[in-house]
Write an enzyme that holds these catalytic residues in place. Sequence first.
Site, mmCIF file in Angstrom:
data_model
loop_
_atom_site.group_PDB
_atom_site.id
_atom_site.type_symbol
_atom_site.label_atom_id
_atom_site.label_comp_id
_atom_site.label_asym_id
_atom_site.label_seq_id
_atom_site.Cartn_x
_atom_site.Cartn_y
_atom_site.Cartn_z
ATOM 1 C CB ALA A 1 106.728 -5.904 75.731
ATOM 2 C CD GLU B 1 100.602 0.569 83.926
ATOM 3 O OE1 GLU B 1 99.568 -0.010 84.336
ATOM 4 O OE2 GLU B 1 101.479 0.003 83.241
ATOM 5 C CG ASN C 1 101.383 -9.741 85.317
ATOM 6 O OD1 ASN C 1 100.877 -9.366 86.360
ATOM 7 N ND2 ASN C 1 100.749 -10.521 84.463
ATOM 8 N N GLY D 1 112.459 -12.641 87.313
ATOM 9 C CA GLY D 1 113.693 -12.090 86.771
ATOM 10 C C GLY D 1 114.564 -13.034 85.970
ATOM 11 N NE ARG E 1 106.434 -22.254 83.953
ATOM 12 C CZ ARG E 1 106.832 -21.018 83.660
ATOM 13 N NH1 ARG E 1 106.282 -20.374 82.648
ATOM 14 N NH2 ARG E 1 107.769 -20.435 84.371
ATOM 15 C CD GLU F 1 100.591 -12.747 79.636
ATOM 16 O OE1 GLU F 1 99.758 -13.569 80.039
ATOM 17 O OE2 GLU F 1 101.242 -12.007 80.407
#
Length: 517
Positions: free
Chosen positions: A53, A72, A80, A86, A341, A487
């Site tokens: 993102a 960062e 992650n 991928g 899931r 996320e």
Amino acid sequence: MEKMSRRDLLKMSMVGASALALGSINSNADTIKSNEVKFDEEYDVVIIGTGFAGSMAALQALKRGLKVALIEKMGRAGGNSVINVGNMAVPNNAFQKAEGIKDSKELFIADCLKDGVNLNHVDLLSVIYDRANEAFEYLKSTVGVEFVPKCISASGHSIKRAVQVKVASGSGYIQPMHKMIEANPNAIIKKRTKFDEFVMEGDRVVGIKCRENYKFDSSLASDDLENTGGDVKYIKAKNGVILAAGGFSSDKWFRAQQVPYLKTNIETVSQPGATAGALLAAMDVGANPLLLSWIQLNPYTNPTEKGFGTSAVFTNHCSNDYGLSINPKTGKRFMNEHAGRKIKCDAIFKVMAEGANNDNYPVNICDQAAVDLNNPLYTSKGVESGSIKKFNTLEELAKAYNIPVEPFLKTVSDFNGYVKAEKDPEFGKPLKQADVHGIDVSKPPFYASLSTPKILYCMGGIQINEKAQVISRKTQKPIAGLYAAGEVTGGIQGGGRLGTMSMSDCMVFGMIAGENI
């Protein structure tokens, strides 16, 4: 009066996830004011996080000629995203059309709502459908990401709509994206730089407080992670800040407050820096939290490996797609191997509970044809490491895992009959020959892996709108100067994320944030 820590505030208000969200609501009285600090650096855009993102947002902002700083906290960029496998959901993509697979917005949203238990924000899902192809084409044509020229299946999707990068790793995206970013004179990536708080001018975000030379220490308690040194700096963001800091899967204390049964000893597939600090900083300036107690587990991970490991891709895309999962106590199937899931995790936990120490792990099985068709690279790595076992006969496989042979052989025979008939009367797994599932378990050698759920993804986060603007719980309107993607946001995935949807979310809303800020 001494100012209380964020941890103290959370403890006082912790009577469930919704109470936590309400308890951390405050006015902007305690936030850093721009007239109280001297900025050390200035950029047009500051981006917190260097994964999918944040990187996509940076590329779009740079394309507009803006000066961009990516922040960062870890010593390695990518978060992650680097350890992602991928695969990206791209509804109505060119590979689907070439294979004659029909997709639609209605079908895509219906699939998402099914796993998301109708908690998804449909307006945001609609944006992903409308723009995922644009993000995919940009990655392919402009960034130079190399894709396998076919569609693959992914957990919970009713049809094939995912694309796969050739190297079968998120690094296949991050490396070329960062190469472009680093080559741009208007960009800088500041590693080991910990974002702490937003700097406000009234109700507008105009910068951040951070610490350079920060040294992350995952051995500390989650509330102490903010106190591991570094040199305080104030960075001005003329256009605003984009929050792309990821989820909090590795924040053991914080996640256990949202979902008490997710004890601190439960493993996660996330990297150690996936903590809640950035999320809480956004809530401190009024961001509206959504669904913080909805945390997803990965049903493919192996109890014999740490973290994500080498066998999860095999379990997902070989044995679950083309084979079957067996309860080793009975020799029988116990679930639809292609279900979402959460459904699979719940079924696996029930099987595990039959063991004396909660260790009756399911055995996931497929044959050589399944491996050849989908992912021989990851399978060979798993065989080398020992997380995937290889057998000449089904009888050898059963003996190795103490599976009762006769019931097991009947289960495989029945399953192969279902494949031929293109119908699974037991669990409803899709088996039509037109789809990738139309392969039985008959071509030796045979492969097997164990599985146990591990914490994968946090569906909850801060609320955004279609323009990736962060929504204030106080005004129900966008917080000026604050955008978010990936996320760290909530609502898009609802209560359960379909496989490969995290990349779609990150790429699309990262792109939108970079366009709009």
